[in-house]
Design a protein around this motif. Structure first.
Motif, mmCIF file in Angstrom:
data_model
loop_
_atom_site.group_PDB
_atom_site.id
_atom_site.type_symbol
_atom_site.label_atom_id
_atom_site.label_comp_id
_atom_site.label_asym_id
_atom_site.label_seq_id
_atom_site.Cartn_x
_atom_site.Cartn_y
_atom_site.Cartn_z
ATOM 1 N N ILE A 172 0.853 -1.190 0.000
ATOM 2 C CA ILE A 172 0.000 0.000 0.000
ATOM 3 C C ILE A 172 0.888 1.239 0.000
ATOM 4 N N PRO A 173 0.729 2.115 -0.973
ATOM 5 C CA PRO A 173 1.549 3.335 -1.002
ATOM 6 C C PRO A 173 1.280 4.213 0.219
ATOM 7 N N LEU A 174 2.344 4.805 0.757
ATOM 8 C CA LEU A 174 2.256 5.774 1.835
ATOM 9 C C LEU A 174 2.636 7.141 1.277
ATOM 10 N N VAL A 175 1.763 8.127 1.532
ATOM 11 C CA VAL A 175 1.934 9.463 0.964
ATOM 12 C C VAL A 175 2.432 10.410 2.049
ATOM 13 N N LYS A 176 3.532 11.101 1.792
ATOM 14 C CA LYS A 176 4.029 12.117 2.723
ATOM 15 C C LYS A 176 3.164 13.362 2.602
ATOM 16 N N ILE A 177 2.615 13.803 3.747
ATOM 17 C CA ILE A 177 1.667 14.922 3.701
ATOM 18 C C ILE A 177 2.174 16.173 4.405
ATOM 19 N N GLY A 178 3.319 16.112 5.079
ATOM 20 C CA GLY A 178 3.826 17.319 5.720
ATOM 21 C C GLY A 178 4.824 17.022 6.822
ATOM 22 N N ARG A 192 -2.662 5.385 1.119
ATOM 23 C CA ARG A 192 -3.587 5.645 0.031
ATOM 24 C C ARG A 192 -4.830 4.783 0.274
ATOM 25 N N TYR A 193 -5.791 5.367 0.987
ATOM 26 C CA TYR A 193 -6.982 4.622 1.370
ATOM 27 C C TYR A 193 -7.752 4.093 0.168
ATOM 28 N N ASP A 194 -7.650 4.782 -0.966
ATOM 29 C CA ASP A 194 -8.396 4.372 -2.148
ATOM 30 C C ASP A 194 -7.660 3.317 -2.966
ATOM 31 N N HIS A 195 -6.455 2.943 -2.559
ATOM 32 C CA HIS A 195 -5.678 1.962 -3.319
ATOM 33 C C HIS A 195 -6.351 0.584 -3.216
ATOM 34 N N PRO A 196 -6.381 -0.187 -4.303
ATOM 35 C CA PRO A 196 -7.047 -1.502 -4.268
ATOM 36 C C PRO A 196 -6.521 -2.422 -3.173
ATOM 37 N N GLU A 197 -5.215 -2.394 -2.915
ATOM 38 C CA GLU A 197 -4.655 -3.265 -1.874
ATOM 39 C C GLU A 197 -5.120 -2.841 -0.485
ATOM 40 N N PHE A 198 -5.253 -1.524 -0.269
ATOM 41 C CA PHE A 198 -5.783 -1.068 1.020
ATOM 42 C C PHE A 198 -7.220 -1.527 1.180
ATOM 43 N N GLN A 199 -8.024 -1.333 0.160
ATOM 44 C CA GLN A 199 -9.428 -1.708 0.264
ATOM 45 C C GLN A 199 -9.606 -3.210 0.466
#
Length: 511
Positions: A172-178, A192-199
């Motif tokens: 699952i990709p992790l996005v740096k937000i700040g 990435r909550y919308d990523h297929p693997e997360f779901q």
């Protein structure tokens, strides 16, 4: 880090303050309460057939601890940063911490707030942290209940650790937000909550948790697994990891629907966090409450006006869960009094009665809580006598009606909140040959209110009957409650009514 320190930039989102775009249940007819099966006649009971009547029972309110479902003070066996400070520092074991917090006389519910990595370490099964077994065991032994939240994001251990289990971090990709304040180059990371693997993994987590806990009578509620920091529905003034609002809303509407479709026997609670992160919170809150979810807020004083409005004007059958983390350690030496001599923690906790709440959270520090209660007993005493609902049969009348007897029960609610669900009344003879039951309308009696209901007895019956009550906390899930009266009640919480014979003294007519 204090969670509210992360909210300083919330006012920078003027587009989210559109008039009329909030979930304001108290400003319209909700019209979606749970239906009461076998609805009792709830009056008004006029004297249309005046054959005779008398008052056969009246009770006074009790202030004792009851342990009824749907209300109470909540001790934490685990919060987002772990167990007690002493357990984290190695000065006490996890076992000792759980035993101490569960042994406090004023604790009703034990609560676990942990990361996804604390409940699953491999695909296809749960691997619960030891705190779960300790908490459930303590609850069984001491007649307590358990609630929990599984966090998909947690700032407490970042940047070194995220809430996801290790086996998912490569998928699952992790996005740096700040940038994380005070950590140099460290940055917050959100999945990435919308990523297929997360779901896919989330669907499995939801099903695994439900297989373990759905319908378990020990479980009082489950916090809805929501977006962002601590699962509260926000990432402060940091951006979300989504490409756009529509993707975010669709993702969390679907995740909410999945949970609501799965958890039918155990209450779920939705956080009332405003949509400062633009991820669809308004829609999530509305759909959750309409599906019977409870409501919660993680602050009480440092809180947005809309949350106080939503909580205070929620549907009467909806429970409210309140906490505040600013003074979570209950260190008496740090609790300054105001001009009236009221310490700041007591001032905080008594505000939960203003929003007619059902629960107040105590956090993890058992020794400090015990010491606080010894120094300032008024706060917990007031909560225990007013928090949630406190029901008793204030009046019971017997009437001669339709050539038989009618029993009218008037249930009084001395608590601040409505009944969190549907109240069922049962009238039964000691030998069990007569057994009558039926339900009040959802949420009744409301906080501070009364509700009447009647039973028609088989022709000619007089003598003793026992009146008991159950709370239908979810459709088809009923739990017995104990009457909050000073008069004696039986071990099952019921109270005896002495019905009069047709020719006994005391009947009134033409009055």
């Amino acid at each position: 880090m204090r969670r509210r320190d992360l909210l300083k930039g919330a006012a920078l989102f003027p587009a989210l303050a559109l008039a009329g775009d909030s979930t304001r249940f108290g400003h319209r007819d909700p019209g979606f309460g749970p239906a009461a099966g076998q609805r009792l006649n709830q009056g008004p009971f006029e004297i249309g057939q005046d054959q005779g009547w008398q008052t056969v029972l009246f009770t006074t309110p009790s202030e004792r601890l009851l342990g009824n479902p749907g209300l109470g003070l909540v001790g934490y066996s685990w919060e987002e940063s772990g167990p007690s400070l002493a357990a984290r520092a190695g000065r006490e074991t996890l076992e000792q911490h759980v035993e101490k917090i569960s042994s406090l006389s004023f604790v009703d519910v034990l609560y676990i707030r942990c990361d996804w990595r604390n409940v699953q370490s491999r695909p296809g099964r749960l691997d619960l942290d030891p705190v779960w077994a300790l908490t459930l065991d303590a609850a069984k032994r001491k007649g307590l209940r358990v609630a929990f939240r599984i966090q998909m994001s947690n700032t407490s251990f970042q940047p070194e650790q995220v809430a996801l289990p290790p086996f998912l971090r490569e998928r699952i990709p992790l996005v740096k937000i700040g940038r994380i304040p005070g950590t140099g180059t460290g940055e917050y990371r959100e999945p990435r909550y919308d990523h297929p693997e997360f779901q896919k993994a989330f669907a499995e987590l939801n099903d695994l948790l439900a297989a373990e806990f759905e319908g378990n009578p020990l479980i009082e509620w489950m916090d809805l697994m929501q977006y962002g920091f601590w699962g509260e529905g926000h990432t402060s003034d940091f951006p979300s990891p989504f490409a756009d609002y529509l993707t975010a809303e669709k993702t969390f509407v679907n995740m909410t629907a999945r949970q609501l479709d799965t958890w039918k026997k155990t209450p779920v609670a939705v956080n009332t966090q405003p949509d400062i992160s633009s991820v669809g919170n308004r829609t999530v809150i509305d759909m959750a409450v309409r599906a019977g979810a409870w409501m919660r807020s993680d602050s009480i004083i440092v809180e947005e006006p809309i949350q106080i409005d939503e909580l205070a004007n929620r549907p009467p059958w909806t429970a409210a869960i309140l906490e505040d983390g600013y003074f979570r350690q209950y260190q008496t030496e740090k609790l300054k009094p105001d001009a009236a001599g009221i310490n700041v923690m007591e001032n905080y906790m008594l505000h939960v009665l203003d929003v007619r709440a059902n629960y107040w959270s105590l956090w993890t520090e058992a020794d400090n809580l015990k010491h606080y209660n010894e120094m300032y007993p008024r706060g917990f005493e007031r909560l225990h006598t007013s928090l949630g609902y406190r029901l008793r049969p204030s009046w019971v009348w017997q009437r001669k009606r339709y050539d038989t007897f009618e029993v009218i029960v008037c249930v009084s609610n001395r608590g601040v909140a409505g009944v969190p669900g549907v109240l069922w009344l049962h009238l039964e003879s000691p030998d069990g040959k007569i057994s009558l039951s039926g339900a009040l309308d959802a949420g009744h009696p409301h906080g501070g209110g009364l509700r009447q209901a009647s039973f028609l007895l088989p022709k000619g019956y007089s003598g003793r009957v026992n009146l008991s009550a159950q709370l239908e906390i979810r459709p088809g899930v009923k739990r017995a409650i104990v009457w909050a009266c000073e008069q004696p009640v039986h071990p099952d919480g019921s109270i005896t009514i002495e019905l009069k014979g047709e020719h006994e003294h005391g009947w009134r007519k033409g009055v």
